[in-house]
Enzyme design. Structure first.
Site, PDB file in Angstrom:
ATOM      1  N   PRO A 111       0.833  -1.205   0.000  1.00  0.00           N
ATOM      2  CA  PRO A 111       0.000   0.000   0.000  1.00  0.00           C
ATOM      3  C   PRO A 111       0.865   1.252   0.000  1.00  0.00           C
ATOM      4  CG  PRO A 111       0.079  -0.968   2.202  1.00  0.00           C
ATOM      5  CD  PRO A 111       0.806  -1.911   1.293  1.00  0.00           C
ATOM      6  N   SER A 140      -3.996   1.718  -0.485  1.00  0.00           N
ATOM      7  CA  SER A 140      -3.843   2.527   0.729  1.00  0.00           C
ATOM      8  C   SER A 140      -5.108   3.320   1.040  1.00  0.00           C
ATOM      9  CB  SER A 140      -2.682   3.499   0.524  1.00  0.00           C
ATOM     10  OG  SER A 140      -2.682   4.500   1.524  1.00  0.00           O
ATOM     11  N   GLN A 161      -5.632  -1.318   2.849  1.00  0.00           N
ATOM     12  CA  GLN A 161      -4.822  -0.931   4.015  1.00  0.00           C
ATOM     13  C   GLN A 161      -5.537   0.173   4.770  1.00  0.00           C
ATOM     14  OE1 GLN A 161      -2.795   2.310   3.856  1.00  0.00           O
ATOM     15  NE2 GLN A 161      -2.644   2.078   6.074  1.00  0.00           N
ATOM     16  N   TYR A 163      -5.747   3.058   7.708  1.00  0.00           N
ATOM     17  CA  TYR A 163      -5.230   3.950   8.749  1.00  0.00           C
ATOM     18  C   TYR A 163      -6.373   4.231   9.695  1.00  0.00           C
ATOM     19  CZ  TYR A 163      -0.742   5.100   6.534  1.00  0.00           C
ATOM     20  OH  TYR A 163       0.530   5.057   6.025  1.00  0.00           O
ATOM     21  N   THR A 189      -2.216  -0.700   9.409  1.00  0.00           N
ATOM     22  CA  THR A 189      -0.846  -0.190   9.528  1.00  0.00           C
ATOM     23  C   THR A 189      -0.682   0.508  10.871  1.00  0.00           C
ATOM     24  OG1 THR A 189      -0.565   0.044   7.150  1.00  0.00           O
ATOM     25  CG2 THR A 189       0.831   1.431   8.537  1.00  0.00           C
ATOM     26  N   HIS A 310       7.977   0.695   7.217  1.00  0.00           N
ATOM     27  CA  HIS A 310       7.362   1.697   6.344  1.00  0.00           C
ATOM     28  C   HIS A 310       8.366   2.213   5.313  1.00  0.00           C
ATOM     29  CE1 HIS A 310       3.388   3.829   6.554  1.00  0.00           C
ATOM     30  NE2 HIS A 310       3.979   4.616   5.662  1.00  0.00           N
ATOM     31  N   ARG A 313      10.541   5.314   6.274  1.00  0.00           N
ATOM     32  CA  ARG A 313       9.947   6.653   6.173  1.00  0.00           C
ATOM     33  C   ARG A 313       9.395   7.163   7.485  1.00  0.00           C
ATOM     34  NH1 ARG A 313       8.642   7.471   0.693  1.00  0.00           N
ATOM     35  NH2 ARG A 313       6.678   8.547   0.979  1.00  0.00           N
ATOM     36  N   ARG A 345      14.444  -5.030  -4.035  1.00  0.00           N
ATOM     37  CA  ARG A 345      14.714  -4.391  -5.329  1.00  0.00           C
ATOM     38  C   ARG A 345      15.107  -5.404  -6.399  1.00  0.00           C
ATOM     39  NH1 ARG A 345      12.978  -1.119  -2.432  1.00  0.00           N
ATOM     40  NH2 ARG A 345      13.780   0.946  -1.879  1.00  0.00           N
TER      41      ARG A 345
END
Ligand code: FMN
Length: 415
Positions: A111, A140, A161, A163, A189, A310, A313, A345
């Site tokens: 998300p 999200s 997701q 919040y 989250t 996260h 972040r 990655r």
């Protein structure tokens, strides 16, 4: 030690190691054709070319000194493969079962909020790419396309997701809409109820909701970006929350700050338990790092946990999720779905995470590089690259099935 890597490893994977000084001269692909991207770093370079600085900072930045961001990548560098010789790998299987569904590879699109600054309808494009590749897309709360809009994507494994936002009617409404839209799983989250400090984002503004003149001019110069992002509607809106914003907080930045101020900082295990009771389908808790919290999520009736910081972040200098995976797995045993994200990655990274006990990984920035650079085709390419690299890694590792991976295929580099 380089900032983004381990001892001998550069921040950008495609550079340096086999170069003698600057020879041979190497460059990443920066054109427009996603099929020509060989690695996620190429998609990243393409995205860097197309996006204005303010959007790029939002996409890339970590909190504080960006130590957690660098640490997420470095965690993968510490593990080396230990292959088995003379194994028949003609028939390989990357497929994994998660919550009773067979996934073609153990990967989900993570998300991410505010995707609309990368490209118009980016949430829908991410969903289309994920559906095409057969992997779930976790939308999200802070998406710019609505839950219902994304739910219309044919063949999508749609996760939502959450919040937890006050007043509680907002959170309740989001849960109801996710349920009505048919979302298969809800991710709560936990690590962003208080917003992290992203200094680069702050420097690019004269006031919280006003970009500096330099950023505005830079955005104006990125014609390819604004013509495919801002036209015809201007800056995107938070489609899932728009109805709750006061009249004077309807703009993108104002509403983002309003939401930040209305996050329930009191969110605790009791509230999580009430969400568990309220949500009838699969429930996962995201943002956990300790074995104790993962065990607590299991005891609280969650169906799975996502080890995550996260993407570096939020809390800076926090441990890398990959490093916490073996202890978390030991705490909950084999049967409890444990997902991990942060720093994935390459396909080799997926293989490492699975070998260390993850059921699947989530990828945040990798598909965002894809959608930013080339829309749906870029998302598909990002997932294809990760899939094909994972498949190749299995072949070279002498392990035909991803389900057969375990810790014995890895060795930790001596510190
Ligand atoms: C631009 C961006 C926006 C994000 N927004 C959200 C969000 O709205 N909700 C959430 O749970 N996680 C959010 N995350 C975190 C991701 O879900 C994921 O944990 C992280 O990106 C994984 O690290 P990676 O980017 O190195 O793959 C965001 C990450 C990025 C890069």
């Amino acid at each position: 030690m380089t900032p983004g890597g381990g001892p001998d490893f550069p921040a950008e994977r495609a550079t340096a190691v086999a170069q003698l000084g600057t020879s041979p001269r190497r460059t990443l692909y920066r054109g427009r054709n996603p099929k020509r991207a060989a690695t996620i770093e190429d998609l990243r370079a393409m995205a860097h070319r197309r996006l204005p600085r303010f959007a790029l900072e939002y996409l890339e930045a970590g909190a504080g000194d960006e130590a957690a961001l660098a640490g997420n990548l470095a965690a993968f560098y510490r593990w080396r493969f230990l292959p088995r010789a003379l194994v028949d790998v003609r028939q390989r299987d990357l497929g994994r079962t998660l919550f009773g569904r067979r996934l073609p590879l153990p990967l989900l699109v993570a998300p991410t909020g505010l995707n609309g600054v990368f490209r118009k309808d980016a949430d829908r494009l991410l969903a289309l790419g994920a559906a095409r590749m057969g992997v779930p897309f976790a939308q999200s709360t802070m998406s710019n396309n609505s839950i219902e809009d994304v739910a219309a994507t044919a063949g999508l494994h749609h996760w939502f997701q959450l919040y937890v936002i006050d007043p509680p009617e907002i959170t309740d409404d989001l849960i109801t809409r996710a349920e009505s839209a048919g979302c298969e799983a809800l991710i709560v989250t936990t690590d962003a109820q208080t917003f992290g400090k992203r200094s680069w984002d702050i420097r690019g503004r004269v006031k919280p909701s006003i970009l500096t003149l330099r950023e505005v001019i830079d955005a104006g110069l990125h014609v390819r970006w604004w013509s495919t992002t801002l036209l015809p509607r201007g800056l995107p809106r938070f489609a899932n929350l728009q109805r709750w914003f006061p009249k004077d907080k309807q703009g993108l930045f104002e509403s983002a700050f309003w939401t930040r101020d209305h996050m329930d900082v009191g969110l605790d295990w009791d509230r999580a338990a009430r969400i568990r009771d309220r949500w009838p389908r699969k429930l996962l808790i995201k943002g956990l790092l300790t074995a104790e919290d993962v065990a607590r999520a299991q005891a609280a009736g969650a169906d799975g946990a996502i080890l995550s910081n996260h993407g570096g972040r939020q809390l800076d200098w926090v441990a890398a999720p990959l490093d916490m995976l073996p202890a978390a797995r030991a705490a909950v045993g084999a049967g409890f779905p444990l997902l991990v994200d942060g720093g994935v990655r390459s396909g080799g990274d997926i293989v490492k995470a699975i070998a260390l006990g993850a059921d699947a990984v989530l990828v945040g920035r990798a598909p965002l590089y894809g959608v930013a650079s080339a829309g749906e085709a870029g998302v598909i390419r990002a997932i294809e690259i990760l899939r094909d690299e994972a498949d190749l890694t299995l072949a070279l590792l002498g392990c035909a099935r991803i389900d057969a991976l375990d810790r014995r295929f890895l060795v930790e580099e001596p510190g």
